[in-house]
Design an enzyme around this catalytic site. Structure first.
Site, PDB file in Angstrom:
ATOM      1  N   LEU A 125       6.436 -27.255  -4.862  1.00 57.55           N
ATOM      2  CA  LEU A 125       6.726 -25.998  -5.561  1.00 57.55           C
ATOM      3  C   LEU A 125       7.727 -26.270  -6.675  1.00 57.55           C
ATOM      4  O   LEU A 125       8.856 -26.680  -6.419  1.00 57.55           O
ATOM      5  CB  LEU A 125       7.298 -24.974  -4.579  1.00 57.55           C
ATOM      6  CG  LEU A 125       7.703 -23.622  -5.192  1.00 57.55           C
ATOM      7  CD1 LEU A 125       6.466 -22.840  -5.612  1.00 57.55           C
ATOM      8  CD2 LEU A 125       8.533 -22.811  -4.206  1.00 57.55           C
ATOM      9  N   HIS A 229      19.346 -27.930  -2.106  1.00 56.81           N
ATOM     10  CA  HIS A 229      19.754 -28.067  -3.502  1.00 56.81           C
ATOM     11  C   HIS A 229      19.971 -26.665  -4.072  1.00 56.81           C
ATOM     12  O   HIS A 229      19.210 -25.746  -3.761  1.00 56.81           O
ATOM     13  CB  HIS A 229      18.629 -28.785  -4.255  1.00 56.81           C
ATOM     14  CG  HIS A 229      18.957 -29.187  -5.648  1.00 56.81           C
ATOM     15  ND1 HIS A 229      19.019 -28.280  -6.684  1.00 56.81           N
ATOM     16  CD2 HIS A 229      19.225 -30.398  -6.190  1.00 56.81           C
ATOM     17  CE1 HIS A 229      19.320 -28.921  -7.798  1.00 56.81           C
ATOM     18  NE2 HIS A 229      19.446 -30.205  -7.535  1.00 56.81           N
TER      19      HIS A 229
END
Length: 344
Positions: A125, A229
């Site tokens: 993604l 992240h």
């Protein structure tokens, strides 16, 4: 209009551009043209029914239908770990105790695991930063659920998603630096690239086979176990609102969390339904954004439209019908975004 469609061979240059913007750590989108071309070819062969389940994988792109610009990519692996082992760490506990000394220590421990073998995986993604607006991220991520709902028999009962872990702008991963590098003797970016280009034999050859006490890792590495992240935090939130949960499995490279959910409990899959479509001018009103998908396996399309999610007859414009490759009288799949997910 932004539309989700199956990947095509001509998309390889656009995917190379996307790969150059990831900043590293997205293993399945390496900036390697041969690997991306092979990935596209595998997706095409999956749609054509030419591959065994162990090799099947679908790839979709987000395209601006007016300009042809490819703004994002997402994918589904049908069944992971049936050819090459699919590794992660399970974060568990080992207890060391002595009644005689009155000592009791419950120690967080990493156990090498293949527990998700055979699961379907949401992967790859990535949305171009310039297109992170107007609900494009929701459309890109959740379009896969519309495909899985329409073609449920092609997927397994459990769905997993590996979230990118904490890596800085220079490619430095605290988890890798403290653990992986000691066994693999290479930088994170090198290991990530090898894995992303299909050269995975080194993992089985060099992986630590014994449990690892997390207290032996640096504090910095311990702090990022199961963390994402910063750019991946929105993607994690999207999946968690759909029912995905972190069950103490992490990535072996960067320590990012693996989320999982039973496929039939995913909100968008469970609540999506088929309605008849008609051409016209949609009613005005403060309607929520909804995912609308056709039921065409080979020419699958998904768009976002503002409409009443409870309608039995969906009114779409000629432009929307064209983007969906649909005609009046066809049946389309409809589900609203989560109430708090805004597109403006």
């Amino acid at each position: 209009m932004m539309v989700i469609r199956p990947v095509e061979r001509s998309d390889v240059s656009a995917l190379m551009q996307l790969a150059s913007k990831t900043g590293g750590g997205l293993t399945s989108l390496p900036a390697n043209e041969a690997t991306l071309s092979a990935r596209i070819e595998r997706a095409i062969k999956t749609w054509q029914g030419e591959l065994p389940k162990s090799e099947q994988g679908y790839v979709f792109v987000l395209e601006d239908s007016e300009t042809g610009t490819v703004a994002g990519i997402c994918a589904i692996e049908v069944a992971v770990g049936l050819n090459d082992p699919w590794y992660n760490y399970r974060v568990g506990t080992l207890v060391h105790a002595s009644k005689e000394l009155n000592v009791y220590n419950a120690l967080p421990t990493l156990f090498l695991s293949n527990d998700h073998t055979g699961s379907s995986e949401l992967c790859t993604l990535f949305l171009d930063p310039d297109w992170r607006k107007e609900g494009n991220g929701y459309l890109l991520s959740k379009s896969r659920f519309m495909f899985m709902a329409a073609f449920r028999d092609k997927f397994n009962d459990k769905v997993v998603a590996e979230m990118r872990g904490v890596i800085d702008e220079h490619g430095y991963s605290p988890f890798w630096q403290s653990l992986g590098k000691r066994f693999f003797s290479m930088d994170f970016s090198r290991a990530d690239f090898l894995c992303g280009t299909g050269q995975k034999a080194f993992i089985a050859e060099l992986m630590p086979k014994h449990p690892i006490y997390t207290h032996f890792l640096s504090q910095e590495a311990q702090d990022v176990i199961g963390q994402v992240h910063p750019q991946t935090a929105p993607a994690r939130a999207v999946l968690e609102k759909e029912g995905f949960r972190y069950r103490n499995y992490i990535d072996i490279f960067d320590g990012g969390p693996t989320l999982e959910c039973d496929i039939d409990r995913v909100r968008a899959i469970r609540k999506s339904r088929l309605v008849e479509v008609a051409e016209g001018q949609p009613a005005q009103g403060d309607f929520p954004a909804c995912l609308v998908a056709n039921e065409n396996y080979h020419h699958f399309r998904v768009v976002l439209a503002r409409t009443d999610p409870a309608t039995e007859r969906l009114i779409l414009t000629a432009e929307q019908l064209d983007a969906l490759k649909c005609h009046a009288g066809d049946r389309v799949r409809l589900v609203r975004l989560c109430a708090e997910e805004k597109t403006a």
